[in-house]
Design a protein around this motif. Structure first.
Motif, PDB file in Angstrom:
ATOM      1  N   PRO A   1       0.794  -1.244   0.000  1.00 23.74           N
ATOM      2  CA  PRO A   1       0.000   0.000   0.000  1.00 23.74           C
ATOM      3  C   PRO A   1       0.822   1.288   0.000  1.00 23.74           C
ATOM      4  O   PRO A   1       0.350   2.324  -0.459  1.00 23.74           O
ATOM      5  CB  PRO A   1      -0.821  -0.122   1.291  1.00 23.74           C
ATOM      6  CG  PRO A   1       0.009  -1.010   2.186  1.00 23.74           C
ATOM      7  CD  PRO A   1       0.673  -1.998   1.257  1.00 23.74           C
ATOM      8  N   THR A   2       2.026   1.260   0.529  1.00 28.01           N
ATOM      9  CA  THR A   2       2.815   2.503   0.612  1.00 28.01           C
ATOM     10  C   THR A   2       4.062   2.403  -0.273  1.00 28.01           C
ATOM     11  O   THR A   2       4.561   1.308  -0.558  1.00 28.01           O
ATOM     12  CB  THR A   2       3.257   2.782   2.050  1.00 28.01           C
ATOM     13  OG1 THR A   2       4.168   1.755   2.465  1.00 28.01           O
ATOM     14  CG2 THR A   2       2.053   2.802   2.991  1.00 28.01           C
ATOM     15  N   ASP A   3       4.571   3.570  -0.657  1.00 25.70           N
ATOM     16  CA  ASP A   3       5.778   3.594  -1.472  1.00 25.70           C
ATOM     17  C   ASP A   3       6.960   2.997  -0.719  1.00 25.70           C
ATOM     18  O   ASP A   3       7.816   2.314  -1.312  1.00 25.70           O
ATOM     19  CB  ASP A   3       6.111   5.037  -1.880  1.00 25.70           C
ATOM     20  CG  ASP A   3       5.264   5.510  -3.042  1.00 25.70           C
ATOM     21  OD1 ASP A   3       4.517   4.683  -3.603  1.00 25.70           O
ATOM     22  OD2 ASP A   3       5.354   6.705  -3.388  1.00 25.70           O
ATOM     23  N   LYS A   4       7.055   3.264   0.563  1.00 29.47           N
ATOM     24  CA  LYS A   4       8.162   2.731   1.351  1.00 29.47           C
ATOM     25  C   LYS A   4       8.182   1.215   1.301  1.00 29.47           C
ATOM     26  O   LYS A   4       9.238   0.580   1.124  1.00 29.47           O
ATOM     27  CB  LYS A   4       8.063   3.214   2.786  1.00 29.47           C
ATOM     28  CG  LYS A   4       9.223   2.766   3.671  1.00 29.47           C
ATOM     29  CD  LYS A   4       9.106   3.350   5.076  1.00 29.47           C
ATOM     30  CE  LYS A   4      10.293   2.908   5.936  1.00 29.47           C
ATOM     31  NZ  LYS A   4      10.217   3.467   7.305  1.00 29.47           N
ATOM     32  N   GLU A   5       6.985   0.599   1.443  1.00 25.34           N
ATOM     33  CA  GLU A   5       6.894  -0.857   1.403  1.00 25.34           C
ATOM     34  C   GLU A   5       7.180  -1.377  -0.004  1.00 25.34           C
ATOM     35  O   GLU A   5       7.814  -2.432  -0.177  1.00 25.34           O
ATOM     36  CB  GLU A   5       5.502  -1.307   1.861  1.00 25.34           C
ATOM     37  CG  GLU A   5       5.252  -1.067   3.341  1.00 25.34           C
ATOM     38  CD  GLU A   5       3.824  -1.388   3.747  1.00 25.34           C
ATOM     39  OE1 GLU A   5       3.620  -1.884   4.856  1.00 25.34           O
ATOM     40  OE2 GLU A   5       2.902  -1.134   2.929  1.00 25.34           O
TER      41      GLU A   5
ATOM     42  N   GLU B   1      21.557  -1.802  -2.603  1.00 27.24           N
ATOM     43  CA  GLU B   1      21.094  -1.839  -1.212  1.00 27.24           C
ATOM     44  C   GLU B   1      21.701  -0.689  -0.409  1.00 27.24           C
ATOM     45  O   GLU B   1      21.018  -0.048   0.395  1.00 27.24           O
ATOM     46  CB  GLU B   1      21.451  -3.181  -0.586  1.00 27.24           C
ATOM     47  CG  GLU B   1      20.901  -3.376   0.822  1.00 27.24           C
ATOM     48  CD  GLU B   1      21.180  -4.772   1.359  1.00 27.24           C
ATOM     49  OE1 GLU B   1      20.605  -5.124   2.408  1.00 27.24           O
ATOM     50  OE2 GLU B   1      21.973  -5.505   0.738  1.00 27.24           O
ATOM     51  N   ALA B   2      23.001  -0.441  -0.627  1.00 28.87           N
ATOM     52  CA  ALA B   2      23.686   0.619   0.119  1.00 28.87           C
ATOM     53  C   ALA B   2      23.126   2.002  -0.214  1.00 28.87           C
ATOM     54  O   ALA B   2      23.098   2.893   0.630  1.00 28.87           O
ATOM     55  CB  ALA B   2      25.175   0.577  -0.173  1.00 28.87           C
ATOM     56  N   SER B   3      22.699   2.168  -1.455  1.00 25.85           N
ATOM     57  CA  SER B   3      22.181   3.484  -1.874  1.00 25.85           C
ATOM     58  C   SER B   3      20.663   3.550  -1.790  1.00 25.85           C
ATOM     59  O   SER B   3      20.050   4.535  -2.211  1.00 25.85           O
ATOM     60  CB  SER B   3      22.624   3.783  -3.315  1.00 25.85           C
ATOM     61  OG  SER B   3      22.136   2.785  -4.208  1.00 25.85           O
ATOM     62  N   HIS B   4      20.037   2.517  -1.222  1.00 20.87           N
ATOM     63  CA  HIS B   4      18.580   2.415  -1.202  1.00 20.87           C
ATOM     64  C   HIS B   4      17.924   3.585  -0.480  1.00 20.87           C
ATOM     65  O   HIS B   4      16.873   4.072  -0.881  1.00 20.87           O
ATOM     66  CB  HIS B   4      18.174   1.085  -0.537  1.00 20.87           C
ATOM     67  CG  HIS B   4      16.691   0.862  -0.488  1.00 20.87           C
ATOM     68  ND1 HIS B   4      15.948   1.032   0.657  1.00 20.87           N
ATOM     69  CD2 HIS B   4      15.821   0.501  -1.457  1.00 20.87           C
ATOM     70  CE1 HIS B   4      14.681   0.775   0.403  1.00 20.87           C
ATOM     71  NE2 HIS B   4      14.582   0.440  -0.882  1.00 20.87           N
ATOM     72  N   SER B   5      18.560   4.051   0.585  1.00 15.78           N
ATOM     73  CA  SER B   5      17.952   5.125   1.367  1.00 15.78           C
ATOM     74  C   SER B   5      17.827   6.420   0.578  1.00 15.78           C
ATOM     75  O   SER B   5      16.984   7.259   0.887  1.00 15.78           O
ATOM     76  CB  SER B   5      18.777   5.379   2.630  1.00 15.78           C
ATOM     77  OG  SER B   5      20.094   5.767   2.285  1.00 15.78           O
ATOM     78  N   LYS B   6      18.654   6.574  -0.450  1.00 11.58           N
ATOM     79  CA  LYS B   6      18.630   7.817  -1.230  1.00 11.58           C
ATOM     80  C   LYS B   6      17.500   7.836  -2.256  1.00 11.58           C
ATOM     81  O   LYS B   6      17.186   8.873  -2.819  1.00 11.58           O
ATOM     82  CB  LYS B   6      19.963   8.019  -1.943  1.00 11.58           C
ATOM     83  CG  LYS B   6      21.126   8.201  -0.985  1.00 11.58           C
ATOM     84  CD  LYS B   6      22.404   8.493  -1.734  1.00 11.58           C
ATOM     85  CE  LYS B   6      23.565   8.685  -0.766  1.00 11.58           C
ATOM     86  NZ  LYS B   6      24.828   8.973  -1.467  1.00 11.58           N
ATOM     87  N   LEU B   7      16.912   6.665  -2.528  1.00 12.41           N
ATOM     88  CA  LEU B   7      15.910   6.592  -3.590  1.00 12.41           C
ATOM     89  C   LEU B   7      14.623   7.318  -3.230  1.00 12.41           C
ATOM     90  O   LEU B   7      13.865   7.717  -4.101  1.00 12.41           O
ATOM     91  CB  LEU B   7      15.610   5.115  -3.909  1.00 12.41           C
ATOM     92  CG  LEU B   7      16.803   4.304  -4.421  1.00 12.41           C
ATOM     93  CD1 LEU B   7      16.406   2.857  -4.615  1.00 12.41           C
ATOM     94  CD2 LEU B   7      17.304   4.882  -5.723  1.00 12.41           C
ATOM     95  N   ASN B   8      14.340   7.485  -1.921  1.00 15.98           N
ATOM     96  CA  ASN B   8      13.089   8.117  -1.486  1.00 15.98           C
ATOM     97  C   ASN B   8      13.278   9.552  -0.994  1.00 15.98           C
ATOM     98  O   ASN B   8      12.361  10.131  -0.436  1.00 15.98           O
ATOM     99  CB  ASN B   8      12.450   7.282  -0.365  1.00 15.98           C
ATOM    100  CG  ASN B   8      11.859   5.993  -0.904  1.00 15.98           C
ATOM    101  OD1 ASN B   8      11.283   5.976  -1.982  1.00 15.98           O
ATOM    102  ND2 ASN B   8      12.019   4.906  -0.158  1.00 15.98           N
TER     103      ASN B   8
END
Length: 443
Positions: free
Chosen positions: A337-341, A367-374
């Motif tokens: 339901p959410t973009d984060k998920e 994976e290491a750069s995953h936090s930057k995608l949002n």
């Protein structure tokens, strides 16, 4: 009989000058020297002998001490002043010890021989004196030669420094030209990619926004992998143009998901990278981008398309593009339901195929750069949001600007000038809602 030399225009080298008022002594000296193959001039007058120094270079002068008009010490003192390198020997009697000492002090004679002399003693003294004169002469010549060589070396060094300085300036100029050419090349890359991306964005069945996301992810992965600056610059271009080959195909092949295509349609669909390679062939400066797009469906285990390359044989740009593309494919297919998920689901899907479809290091980079995608662009640094009416010259575009229909209007990093501001204001006036333009502070 006294021997004298005829006047000459140039200096004549003679081994020995013998000066004595006694003709018998002069003949004895001349005979001794001649028998030992030495050249000599004899002179009975010390005054006349001094004039000979103008036209002759003597290695040695032998002078008697007791002479009527000028004694030997006085004569040799004047010789020392005129020709200091010429060796000087004094012939003395036993009772002339005091005048001999005066000659040593005043004329600085190099030796004295008592009369009557022994020929072997006199010859030994003459030989030593001639050798000393030659050594002095050679030393002077060497000094002159060394000075000349030092002068030439100094001139050479100065010339070399000038050449080095000139060459350094030339190299700096060439490097500057190369840097300018490189900047022009980068601009050509971006301009070409932006143009082609707009063709993708204008197609109603292709998602330009998705291409933007793939391009951003390619950049993040390339940065994490610490690739070369060239590879980092080209990585997003492959993301923007990954779908360019589809423009040459029937929309029925790409306006619906791949899993709803027939087997034959899927085979045709997967030829779009080859078509893209042909389309990009004239753009020689995009060769690496074309190569990445062509091999984007290769698999790490060698079961991919079109060549079945495996492992590190797959171009790094293609591996980065494949992971980024499939990440966003998985994001779209997630039912969370959410973009984060959905981002988490997409990451887990890619990780599931690490070592089979994808190179493990590329997956780790994702994976290491995953936090930057949002990250939300309006929360970064000094970036602010404004409309076209609020733009000012020298503002810097903080994020790529698209039209209301998704067409790329200006690239990230564009520095606003009067022309681009006027054009955006004209476009904005025709639309019901203003642009949301993300800009950095003016330079």
């Amino acid at each position: 009989m006294t021997e004298t030399a005829a006047p000459v225009n140039s200096i004549t080298a003679v081994d020995v000058l013998c000066v004595d008022d006694d003709e018998i002594v002069l003949r004895s000296l001349a005979r001794l020297l001649k028998n030992n193959r030495l050249t000599c001039i004899t002179q009975s007058s010390p005054e006349h002998a001094l004039t000979l120094l103008k036209n002759h270079e003597f290695s040695l002068i032998i002078s008697d001490m007791r002479m009527p008009t000028m004694n030997g010490a006085q004569f040799l003192e004047q010789v020392k002043n005129i020709a200091p390198d010429t060796q000087r020997i004094l012939l003395t009697g036993y009772a002339e010890i005091e005048t001999t000492l005066a000659a040593v002090n005043q004329a600085q004679i190099h030796g004295y021989i008592q009369k009557p002399w022994q020929n072997d003693v006199l010859l030994s003294s003459i030989t030593d004196s001639l050798e000393k004169f030659q050594l002095k002469k050679q030393n002077k010549q060497l000094e002159i030669q060394v000075k000349q060589q030092n002068k030439e070396l100094l001139e050479l060094n100065n010339s070399l420094e000038q050449r080095v300085e000139k060459r350094t300036k030339q190299i700096k100029q060439v490097l500057k030209q190369l840097e300018e050419a490189n900047e022009r090349e980068k601009h050509e890359h971006k301009a070409t990619v932006e143009l082609l991306y707009n063709f993708i964005n204008a197609n109603p069945y292709l998602d330009g926004n998705k291409a933007q996301k793939i391009a951003d992810t390619c950049t993040q992965i390339a940065l994490y992998l610490n690739l070369s600056q060239k590879s980092i610059d080209l990585a997003p271009m492959a993301g923007y143009l990954a779908q360019i080959g589809l423009l040459a195909m029937d929309p029925e092949l790409y306006k619906k998901p791949i899993n709803r295509l027939s087997e034959q349609q899927r085979k045709t669909f997967y030829t779009h990278p080859s078509t893209a390679q042909l389309m990009l062939m004239p753009a020689v400066h995009l060769h690496d981008v074309s190569d990445a797009i062509y091999h984007q469906y290769e698999r790490f285990n060698g079961n991919g398309l079109p060549k079945g390359l495996a492992g590190n044989d797959i171009p790094i740009g293609a591996m980065v593009l494949g992971v980024s593309r499939d990440y966003w494919e998985a994001f779209e297919q997630s039912n969370s339901p959410t973009d984060k998920e959905r981002h988490s689901d997409a990451l887990e899907t890619v990780k599931m195929y690490s070592g089979t479809f994808y190179h493990p290091k590329i997956v780790r980079a994702l994976e290491a750069s995953h936090s930057k995608l949002n990250e939300q662009i309006n929360s970064v640094g000094t970036i602010t949001i404004c409309n076209a009416q609020e733009l000012k010259t020298n503002m810097v575009l903080g994020h790529t600007l698209h039209s209301h229909t998704g067409i790329m209007l200006l690239p990230k990093g564009h520095v606003f000038g009067k022309k681009s501001i006027d054009k955006l204001q004209q476009l904005e006036a025709k639309k019901p809602t203003p642009f949301r333009i993300m800009v950095k502070s003016a330079k």
